[in-house]
Write a protein that holds these residues in place. Sequence first.
Motif, PDB file in Angstrom:
ATOM      1  N   THR A 168       0.859  -1.188   0.000  1.00 30.10           N
ATOM      2  CA  THR A 168       0.000   0.000   0.000  1.00 30.10           C
ATOM      3  C   THR A 168       0.892   1.235   0.000  1.00 30.10           C
ATOM      4  O   THR A 168       1.936   1.267   0.646  1.00 30.10           O
ATOM      5  CB  THR A 168      -0.904   0.048   1.247  1.00 30.10           C
ATOM      6  OG1 THR A 168      -0.099   0.057   2.427  1.00 30.10           O
ATOM      7  CG2 THR A 168      -1.827  -1.151   1.295  1.00 30.10           C
ATOM      8  N   GLY A 169       0.475   2.224  -0.746  1.00 32.43           N
ATOM      9  CA  GLY A 169       1.280   3.434  -0.816  1.00 32.43           C
ATOM     10  C   GLY A 169       0.424   4.664  -0.582  1.00 32.43           C
ATOM     11  O   GLY A 169      -0.731   4.718  -1.022  1.00 32.43           O
ATOM     12  N   TRP A 170       0.970   5.627   0.138  1.00 27.48           N
ATOM     13  CA  TRP A 170       0.326   6.926   0.228  1.00 27.48           C
ATOM     14  C   TRP A 170       1.066   7.888  -0.688  1.00 27.48           C
ATOM     15  O   TRP A 170       2.300   7.984  -0.615  1.00 27.48           O
ATOM     16  CB  TRP A 170       0.326   7.494   1.648  1.00 27.48           C
ATOM     17  CG  TRP A 170      -0.258   8.884   1.653  1.00 27.48           C
ATOM     18  CD1 TRP A 170      -1.576   9.215   1.721  1.00 27.48           C
ATOM     19  CD2 TRP A 170       0.447  10.118   1.505  1.00 27.48           C
ATOM     20  NE1 TRP A 170      -1.735  10.577   1.632  1.00 27.48           N
ATOM     21  CE2 TRP A 170      -0.510  11.162   1.500  1.00 27.48           C
ATOM     22  CE3 TRP A 170       1.799  10.441   1.369  1.00 27.48           C
ATOM     23  CZ2 TRP A 170      -0.155  12.505   1.358  1.00 27.48           C
ATOM     24  CZ3 TRP A 170       2.147  11.785   1.227  1.00 27.48           C
ATOM     25  CH2 TRP A 170       1.177  12.796   1.234  1.00 27.48           C
ATOM     26  N   VAL A 171       0.305   8.568  -1.537  1.00 31.39           N
ATOM     27  CA  VAL A 171       0.900   9.569  -2.435  1.00 31.39           C
ATOM     28  C   VAL A 171       0.098  10.867  -2.327  1.00 31.39           C
ATOM     29  O   VAL A 171      -1.039  10.869  -1.848  1.00 31.39           O
ATOM     30  CB  VAL A 171       0.904   9.084  -3.902  1.00 31.39           C
ATOM     31  CG1 VAL A 171       1.636   7.741  -4.020  1.00 31.39           C
ATOM     32  CG2 VAL A 171      -0.506   8.959  -4.451  1.00 31.39           C
ATOM     33  N   ARG A 172       0.716  11.962  -2.741  1.00 30.28           N
ATOM     34  CA  ARG A 172       0.002  13.236  -2.728  1.00 30.28           C
ATOM     35  C   ARG A 172      -1.141  13.221  -3.751  1.00 30.28           C
ATOM     36  O   ARG A 172      -0.970  12.724  -4.861  1.00 30.28           O
ATOM     37  CB  ARG A 172       0.979  14.386  -3.058  1.00 30.28           C
ATOM     38  CG  ARG A 172       2.013  14.625  -1.973  1.00 30.28           C
ATOM     39  CD  ARG A 172       3.118  15.524  -2.498  1.00 30.28           C
ATOM     40  NE  ARG A 172       3.870  14.834  -3.542  1.00 30.28           N
ATOM     41  CZ  ARG A 172       4.368  15.396  -4.627  1.00 30.28           C
ATOM     42  NH1 ARG A 172       4.206  16.683  -4.835  1.00 30.28           N
ATOM     43  NH2 ARG A 172       5.030  14.693  -5.522  1.00 30.28           N
ATOM     44  N   ARG A 173      -2.275  13.773  -3.391  1.00 31.09           N
ATOM     45  CA  ARG A 173      -3.415  13.825  -4.297  1.00 31.09           C
ATOM     46  C   ARG A 173      -3.118  14.813  -5.444  1.00 31.09           C
ATOM     47  O   ARG A 173      -2.464  15.820  -5.239  1.00 31.09           O
ATOM     48  CB  ARG A 173      -4.655  14.287  -3.538  1.00 31.09           C
ATOM     49  CG  ARG A 173      -5.940  14.191  -4.354  1.00 31.09           C
ATOM     50  CD  ARG A 173      -7.155  14.404  -3.480  1.00 31.09           C
ATOM     51  NE  ARG A 173      -7.290  13.307  -2.505  1.00 31.09           N
ATOM     52  CZ  ARG A 173      -8.071  13.360  -1.414  1.00 31.09           C
ATOM     53  NH1 ARG A 173      -8.800  14.434  -1.190  1.00 31.09           N
ATOM     54  NH2 ARG A 173      -8.131  12.331  -0.604  1.00 31.09           N
ATOM     55  N   GLY A 174      -3.631  14.504  -6.627  1.00 30.38           N
ATOM     56  CA  GLY A 174      -3.526  15.437  -7.724  1.00 30.38           C
ATOM     57  C   GLY A 174      -2.699  14.930  -8.892  1.00 30.38           C
ATOM     58  O   GLY A 174      -2.632  15.583  -9.928  1.00 30.38           O
ATOM     59  N   HIS A 175      -2.067  13.763  -8.737  1.00 32.49           N
ATOM     60  CA  HIS A 175      -1.410  13.171  -9.894  1.00 32.49           C
ATOM     61  C   HIS A 175      -2.496  12.681 -10.855  1.00 32.49           C
ATOM     62  O   HIS A 175      -3.551  12.227 -10.417  1.00 32.49           O
ATOM     63  CB  HIS A 175      -0.531  11.992  -9.468  1.00 32.49           C
ATOM     64  CG  HIS A 175       0.605  12.381  -8.569  1.00 32.49           C
ATOM     65  ND1 HIS A 175       1.743  12.989  -9.038  1.00 32.49           N
ATOM     66  CD2 HIS A 175       0.777  12.268  -7.240  1.00 32.49           C
ATOM     67  CE1 HIS A 175       2.571  13.217  -8.031  1.00 32.49           C
ATOM     68  NE2 HIS A 175       2.007  12.802  -6.924  1.00 32.49           N
ATOM     69  N   PRO A 176      -2.254  12.745 -12.165  1.00 31.10           N
ATOM     70  CA  PRO A 176      -3.265  12.248 -13.110  1.00 31.10           C
ATOM     71  C   PRO A 176      -3.580  10.779 -12.834  1.00 31.10           C
ATOM     72  O   PRO A 176      -2.682  10.005 -12.502  1.00 31.10           O
ATOM     73  CB  PRO A 176      -2.583  12.405 -14.477  1.00 31.10           C
ATOM     74  CG  PRO A 176      -1.515  13.435 -14.268  1.00 31.10           C
ATOM     75  CD  PRO A 176      -1.058  13.275 -12.847  1.00 31.10           C
ATOM     76  N   GLN A 177      -4.869  10.412 -12.983  1.00 26.45           N
ATOM     77  CA  GLN A 177      -5.274   9.039 -12.692  1.00 26.45           C
ATOM     78  C   GLN A 177      -4.498   8.027 -13.530  1.00 26.45           C
ATOM     79  O   GLN A 177      -4.115   6.959 -13.029  1.00 26.45           O
ATOM     80  CB  GLN A 177      -6.780   8.870 -12.902  1.00 26.45           C
ATOM     81  CG  GLN A 177      -7.292   7.464 -12.613  1.00 26.45           C
ATOM     82  CD  GLN A 177      -7.045   7.041 -11.165  1.00 26.45           C
ATOM     83  OE1 GLN A 177      -7.417   7.736 -10.230  1.00 26.45           O
ATOM     84  NE2 GLN A 177      -6.387   5.900 -10.963  1.00 26.45           N
ATOM     85  N   GLU A 178      -4.246   8.365 -14.809  1.00 23.40           N
ATOM     86  CA  GLU A 178      -3.557   7.364 -15.640  1.00 23.40           C
ATOM     87  C   GLU A 178      -2.142   7.094 -15.140  1.00 23.40           C
ATOM     88  O   GLU A 178      -1.618   5.988 -15.279  1.00 23.40           O
ATOM     89  CB  GLU A 178      -3.562   7.771 -17.124  1.00 23.40           C
ATOM     90  CG  GLU A 178      -3.002   9.137 -17.422  1.00 23.40           C
ATOM     91  CD  GLU A 178      -4.076  10.243 -17.418  1.00 23.40           C
ATOM     92  OE1 GLU A 178      -3.954  11.168 -18.236  1.00 23.40           O
ATOM     93  OE2 GLU A 178      -5.014  10.198 -16.574  1.00 23.40           O
TER      94      GLU A 178
END
Lengths: 133, 133, 133
Positions: C65-75
């Motif tokens: 599981t990874g937490w990443v910052r929101r706002g990267h393109p879904q693709e």
Amino acid sequence: MPVYTCTAAQGSLTSDLKARLAAEITRIHADINHVPPAYVNVVFSDLPADSVFAGGRPATPLILTGWVRRGHPQEEATRLALELSSATARISGVDESRIMVVLQDSPARSAVEGGHVLPEPGEEREWLRRTEA
Amino acid sequence: MPVYTCTAAQGSLTSDLKARLAAEITRIHADINHVPPAYVNVVFSDLPADSVFAGGRPATPLILTGWVRRGHPQEEATRLALELSSATARISGVDESRIMVVLQDSPARSAVEGGHVLPEPGEEREWLRRTEA
Amino acid sequence: MPVYTCTAAQGSLTSDLKARLAAEITRIHADINHVPPAYVNVVFSDLPADSVFAGGRPATPLILTGWVRRGHPQEEATRLALELSSATARISGVDESRIMVVLQDSPARSAVEGGHVLPEPGEEREWLRRTEA
């Protein structure tokens, strides 16, 4: 209502430091997010040294992740994360450069504590009156 | 598809209770979220007594957090959390006042299982036909 | 900036495999999400065999599981999850059918690293210039 998990390499935090950190995380969260301290959960996950990496190399970060109810103003979430970071550094003695704080959220209605669906931010008082009756 | 993590102080749950809880969490999730039981993942994290706090003091909460695909109706997420809470209390013998259930979500397209991007809620059947072919 | 947690039954991953996985997860994330490798955190949680279930039965999934910052393109999130899944299978020797990758996110402004609120996706360069000054 919130759940905080503090992850670090074994030996980073003594039992005494965990207790002091838990108390301070609880105090800060209760203050900023208007939750009675009794509802703040904090757990510590100590991992072996061979299981913690930063930059692809063995390292000793201290990672504090918290789940909170969605709907708190963003500026308060930012302030909460900043205060948790500086308090964690101050109490643990870990340099703040190695500390990471992440707040995640989901709808209050997707969480249940003590058998009761959690209240939306701002509706804590009425919820407490009802559930603690 | 979902991932459930049950966190508690060591000794809270015997191996037998973990197995029974995993089976029941799986049954409830499969039923409400229309996922074949084989795709429900459940893990247990036992922490030392000095690592679990509520209200800033050592405590013995049982915290069940689940990741599910985003897009299920909110009322179903609420029902899922409520049923998981009462089932966990019933099976574990832990008083429900000490049980917390939190469901988090993110887009199905941000998750991969068995090498396949997960289906949106409602598209499970077609996905299974395709991936299990 | 991201935090990855790899959960598996004890014995699934040797120390050497953890190091190689951490390095490759770091490389893939840095490449796709435009983050310097030094800011990628990876931890491994080894659980006893009696604590890991799939389909309500004891099993040996490997859950990343990874937490990443929101706002990267879904693709890009989808591509990241797919590449992490195949790299994890390749390096660990675990069959990809037993590997699950989940990316979660929350606002960059809900996270603090090294005492600094994280930058929005796309604003990494300016943030690094400022914070590493």
